[in-house]
Motif scaffolding. Structure first.
Motif, PDB file in Angstrom:
ATOM      1  N   ALA A 257       0.834  -1.204   0.000  1.00  0.00           N
ATOM      2  CA  ALA A 257       0.000   0.000   0.000  1.00  0.00           C
ATOM      3  C   ALA A 257       0.868   1.253   0.000  1.00  0.00           C
ATOM      4  O   ALA A 257       0.594   2.212  -0.734  1.00  0.00           O
ATOM      5  CB  ALA A 257      -0.934  -0.007   1.206  1.00  0.00           C
ATOM      6  N   LEU A 258       1.930   1.240   0.800  1.00  0.00           N
ATOM      7  CA  LEU A 258       2.825   2.383   0.864  1.00  0.00           C
ATOM      8  C   LEU A 258       3.546   2.573  -0.463  1.00  0.00           C
ATOM      9  O   LEU A 258       3.645   3.694  -0.973  1.00  0.00           O
ATOM     10  CB  LEU A 258       3.839   2.194   1.999  1.00  0.00           C
ATOM     11  CG  LEU A 258       4.847   3.318   2.200  1.00  0.00           C
ATOM     12  CD1 LEU A 258       4.126   4.631   2.510  1.00  0.00           C
ATOM     13  CD2 LEU A 258       5.805   2.959   3.324  1.00  0.00           C
TER      14      LEU A 258
ATOM     15  N   LEU B 266      11.953   8.728  -5.733  1.00  0.00           N
ATOM     16  CA  LEU B 266      11.431   7.836  -4.706  1.00  0.00           C
ATOM     17  C   LEU B 266      12.167   8.077  -3.392  1.00  0.00           C
ATOM     18  O   LEU B 266      11.555   8.187  -2.335  1.00  0.00           O
ATOM     19  CB  LEU B 266      11.572   6.377  -5.148  1.00  0.00           C
ATOM     20  CG  LEU B 266      11.004   5.306  -4.233  1.00  0.00           C
ATOM     21  CD1 LEU B 266       9.509   5.469  -4.054  1.00  0.00           C
ATOM     22  CD2 LEU B 266      11.307   3.922  -4.820  1.00  0.00           C
ATOM     23  N   ARG B 267      13.487   8.195  -3.465  1.00  0.00           N
ATOM     24  CA  ARG B 267      14.296   8.472  -2.270  1.00  0.00           C
ATOM     25  C   ARG B 267      13.871   9.800  -1.637  1.00  0.00           C
ATOM     26  O   ARG B 267      13.700   9.889  -0.417  1.00  0.00           O
ATOM     27  CB  ARG B 267      15.783   8.507  -2.648  1.00  0.00           C
ATOM     28  CG  ARG B 267      16.708   8.702  -1.477  1.00  0.00           C
ATOM     29  CD  ARG B 267      18.188   8.716  -1.871  1.00  0.00           C
ATOM     30  NE  ARG B 267      18.611   7.404  -2.366  1.00  0.00           N
ATOM     31  CZ  ARG B 267      18.957   7.138  -3.629  1.00  0.00           C
ATOM     32  NH1 ARG B 267      18.924   8.075  -4.547  1.00  0.00           N
ATOM     33  NH2 ARG B 267      19.332   5.937  -3.983  1.00  0.00           N
ATOM     34  N   GLN B 268      13.664  10.834  -2.460  1.00  0.00           N
ATOM     35  CA  GLN B 268      13.248  12.146  -1.950  1.00  0.00           C
ATOM     36  C   GLN B 268      11.875  12.068  -1.273  1.00  0.00           C
ATOM     37  O   GLN B 268      11.680  12.657  -0.206  1.00  0.00           O
ATOM     38  CB  GLN B 268      13.214  13.167  -3.090  1.00  0.00           C
ATOM     39  CG  GLN B 268      14.568  13.522  -3.631  1.00  0.00           C
ATOM     40  CD  GLN B 268      14.483  14.317  -4.930  1.00  0.00           C
ATOM     41  OE1 GLN B 268      13.410  14.666  -5.396  1.00  0.00           O
ATOM     42  NE2 GLN B 268      15.640  14.598  -5.511  1.00  0.00           N
TER      43      GLN B 268
ATOM     44  N   ARG C   5      11.199  12.752   2.591  1.00  0.00           N
ATOM     45  CA  ARG C   5      10.234  13.786   2.956  1.00  0.00           C
ATOM     46  C   ARG C   5       9.187  13.217   3.924  1.00  0.00           C
ATOM     47  O   ARG C   5       8.763  13.867   4.856  1.00  0.00           O
ATOM     48  CB  ARG C   5       9.556  14.331   1.705  1.00  0.00           C
ATOM     49  CG  ARG C   5       8.656  15.525   1.980  1.00  0.00           C
ATOM     50  CD  ARG C   5       8.060  16.126   0.709  1.00  0.00           C
ATOM     51  NE  ARG C   5       7.108  15.212   0.096  1.00  0.00           N
ATOM     52  CZ  ARG C   5       7.186  14.764  -1.167  1.00  0.00           C
ATOM     53  NH1 ARG C   5       8.175  15.136  -1.951  1.00  0.00           N
ATOM     54  NH2 ARG C   5       6.282  13.939  -1.644  1.00  0.00           N
ATOM     55  N   ARG C   6       8.828  11.980   3.701  1.00  0.00           N
ATOM     56  CA  ARG C   6       7.844  11.339   4.572  1.00  0.00           C
ATOM     57  C   ARG C   6       8.504  10.724   5.811  1.00  0.00           C
ATOM     58  O   ARG C   6       7.818  10.148   6.644  1.00  0.00           O
ATOM     59  CB  ARG C   6       7.110  10.232   3.815  1.00  0.00           C
ATOM     60  CG  ARG C   6       6.209  10.761   2.735  1.00  0.00           C
ATOM     61  CD  ARG C   6       5.578   9.615   2.020  1.00  0.00           C
ATOM     62  NE  ARG C   6       4.622  10.077   1.038  1.00  0.00           N
ATOM     63  CZ  ARG C   6       3.504   9.444   0.761  1.00  0.00           C
ATOM     64  NH1 ARG C   6       3.203   8.335   1.384  1.00  0.00           N
ATOM     65  NH2 ARG C   6       2.702   9.904  -0.150  1.00  0.00           N
TER      66      ARG C   6
ATOM     67  N   GLY D 235      14.458   3.846   5.696  1.00  0.00           N
ATOM     68  CA  GLY D 235      15.228   3.214   6.746  1.00  0.00           C
ATOM     69  C   GLY D 235      14.369   2.556   7.795  1.00  0.00           C
ATOM     70  O   GLY D 235      14.880   1.898   8.684  1.00  0.00           O
ATOM     71  N   GLY D 236      13.059   2.703   7.697  1.00  0.00           N
ATOM     72  CA  GLY D 236      12.185   2.073   8.674  1.00  0.00           C
ATOM     73  C   GLY D 236      12.057   0.588   8.418  1.00  0.00           C
ATOM     74  O   GLY D 236      12.291   0.105   7.323  1.00  0.00           O
TER      75      GLY D 236
END
Length: 192
Positions: A116-117, A168-170, A174-175, A179-180
């Motif tokens: 979903a993410l 995608l990294r940005q 931003r979110r 790393g989670g």
């Protein structure tokens, strides 16, 4: 049996052999089409049309490209035609965990959250970047195959993937979710 051998047999009059190609590529093709069409029914119909069109034009197939890439290009064109016909532009990622056979409920929940993410994040990317990333990391197509599907040069595919990963990294930064835990697919994409 290799695709080229099946195609040779079909062209030699053993038409029943084509079922082997349908069986081999039907499920991944429908998953790819769901990403474009956002509808299981439309994806299934488009896949059927693509298989039929490929069968009818099998004598035009060039061994220069893998059959899978040729079939995906046909399917993508069918999907784009359908979208134009309906005047809508939708890009989504299917919930691929529906066919997940893992017994651990926690892993299933994490996988659904991740899908979903990923779907949500890919919505923020330009369409060509999202499609290139999806074909590369979910369908595992080569750059050459992606170029055929998207009908662009290989150099454009490399650019789409590079810029797509950077965007995608940005977005993830931003979110504040890079790393989670529980996002191995996104980590795999942006770290390659």
């Amino acid at each position: 049996m290799e695709d080229a051998e099946i195609i040779r047999l079909v062209l030699a009059g053993h038409h029943e052999q084509y079922a082997g190609l349908v069986q081999r590529y039907q499920e991944p093709l429908i998953l790819f089409l769901r990403r474009i069409l956002n509808s299981e029914e439309d994806s299934f119909d488009c896949a059927q049309e693509a298989f039929l069109a490929a069968y009818r034009n099998l004598n035009r197939y060039s061994k220069e490209y893998p059959f899978r890439a040729w079939l995906y290009a046909i399917a993508r064109n069918k999907a784009l035609d359908l979208m134009r016909k309906r005047h809508r532009e939708v890009l989504s990622i299917p919930d691929e965990t529906m066919v997940d056979q893992r017994p651990n409920p926690e892993e299933v929940v994490l996988a659904k959250e991740e899908t979903a993410l990923l779907s949500e994040v890919l919505h923020e990317l330009p369409e060509q970047y999202g499609q290139a990333l999806y074909l590369r990391y979910r369908q595992e197509l080569s750059y050459k195959e992606i170029a055929m599907v998207l009908q662009v040069p290989v150099s454009s595919v490399k650019t789409y993937i590079h810029r797509g990963k950077e965007k995608l990294r940005q977005i993830l930064e931003r979110r504040e979710i890079r790393g989670g835990k529980g996002q191995p697919i996104m980590e795999e994409i942006i770290s390659r």
